[in-house]
Design an enzyme around this catalytic site. Structure first.
Site, PDB file in Angstrom:
ATOM      1  N   ASP A  57       0.823  -1.199   0.000  1.00 26.98           N
ATOM      2  CA  ASP A  57       0.000   0.000   0.000  1.00 26.98           C
ATOM      3  C   ASP A  57       0.865   1.261   0.000  1.00 26.98           C
ATOM      4  OD1 ASP A  57       0.903  -0.119   2.599  1.00 26.98           O
ATOM      5  OD2 ASP A  57      -1.071  -0.175   3.530  1.00 26.98           O
ATOM      6  N   SER A  58       2.179   1.069   0.079  1.00 26.52           N
ATOM      7  CA  SER A  58       3.127   2.169  -0.147  1.00 26.52           C
ATOM      8  C   SER A  58       2.954   2.761  -1.536  1.00 26.52           C
ATOM      9  CB  SER A  58       4.562   1.678   0.041  1.00 26.52           C
ATOM     10  OG  SER A  58       4.778   0.468  -0.674  1.00 26.52           O
ATOM     11  N   GLU A 194       8.169  -4.008  11.523  1.00 24.56           N
ATOM     12  CA  GLU A 194       8.600  -2.704  11.025  1.00 24.56           C
ATOM     13  C   GLU A 194       8.922  -1.760  12.170  1.00 24.56           C
ATOM     14  OE1 GLU A 194       7.284   0.918   7.984  1.00 24.56           O
ATOM     15  OE2 GLU A 194       6.069  -0.894   8.120  1.00 24.56           O
TER      16      GLU A 194
END
Length: 276
Positions: A57-58, A194
């Site tokens: 979705d980056s 992350e």
């Protein structure tokens, strides 16, 4: 270890599967994952032996120009995922489930994931969150959809987290560990970690039978992932955890200026670029 069994760069006549990722962890083999959003770059990365391509979705930021991942939709990512699948022949292609496409219920998650599997040809999906998304993970896995989990800094929750900040320090590290184990029990085949402290990521990795994929989580995870525009030097202000392996921004600037200068001077197209 023969090239036919290695995950990174291994030669085989089929797609990489989630079982291959588990086998790589059992062998102690580390492997790379890269984002991809179109067929041409997917082909380059696939030919280079990258075993897993993430249609992240980056894309909201690096493809569509938004300031965060939140605005991107299922329809936005479906076309990109289909392109990456068509452009690759070996890599396992994982599609991100975007914000608002799975949080409300397991049924919503299944409907969204089914579109990525049926319409785009994705081989797995990724979703963010810990114990709160366990019902979604269980429903997807029960329906035959492989699920990659995502813990730590979860960009879709950036407003709740108070910005892009390191997660998992102190007591919250114990909560992240518990989330990881719950997601593994729910059937996730891997988990992205992350922006978490390196020692926590290493402990989580050691406690799980499924692979961990780090991004800003130190060197102790089973795999590493970067957004390809970051590692190629296209991002103006990359995060601390990014290592630039090329400077494509400078090279692209040089090339387009050279093209423009040739056009302005009448030097392009020359005879060899012209049909008679």
């Amino acid at each position: 270890m023969s090239s036919s069994t290695t995950l990174y760069g291994g030669v085989s006549g089929r797609r990489v599967t989630v079982r291959d990722l588990t086998a790589a962890k059992e062998r102690g083999e580390r492997w790379p994952m890269v984002t991809a959003y179109d067929a041409m770059t997917a082909r380059v990365f696939d030919d280079a032996g990258i075993p897993v391509l993430l249609v992240g979705d980056s894309a909201a930021m690096v493809v569509y120009g938004y300031d965060s991942t939140l605005p991107v939709t299922v329809d936005d990512l479906l076309a990109l995922t289909a392109a990456v699948v068509r452009g690759s022949s070996r890599a396992l292609v994982v599609a991100d489930l975007p914000f608002g496409s799975y949080q409300s219920s397991p049924q919503q998650a299944l409907e969204s994931a089914a579109r990525f599997m049926k319409e785009a040809g994705a081989h797995a999906v990724k979703l963010e969150g810990g114990r709160r998304v366990v019902p979604q993970v269980e429903a997807l896995v029960s329906a035959g959809v492989p699920v990659m989990a995502h813990l730590g800094l979860t960009p879709q929750s950036v407003n709740v987290l108070g910005g892009y900040r390191v997660q998992g320090r102190g007591q919250s590290g114990d909560e992240l560990m518990a989330d990881a184990k719950d997601l593994e029990r729910a059937g996730a085949f891997s988990v992205v970690l992350e922006c978490v402290p390196a020692d926590l990521a290493e402990r989580v990795t050691a406690s799980l039978a499924i692979p961990t994929i780090g991004i800003g989580a130190g060197a102790g995870t089973d795999a590493q992932v970067l957004v390809w525009q970051d590692l190629m030097g296209l991002t103006p202000r990359p995060a601390r955890f990014v290592k630039r392996y090329a400077d494509l921004a400078t090279e692209m600037d040089r090339a387009v200026r050279a093209f423009a200068a040739d056009v302005a001077a009448g030097a392009f197209p020359a005879a060899e670029h012209t049909y008679s």
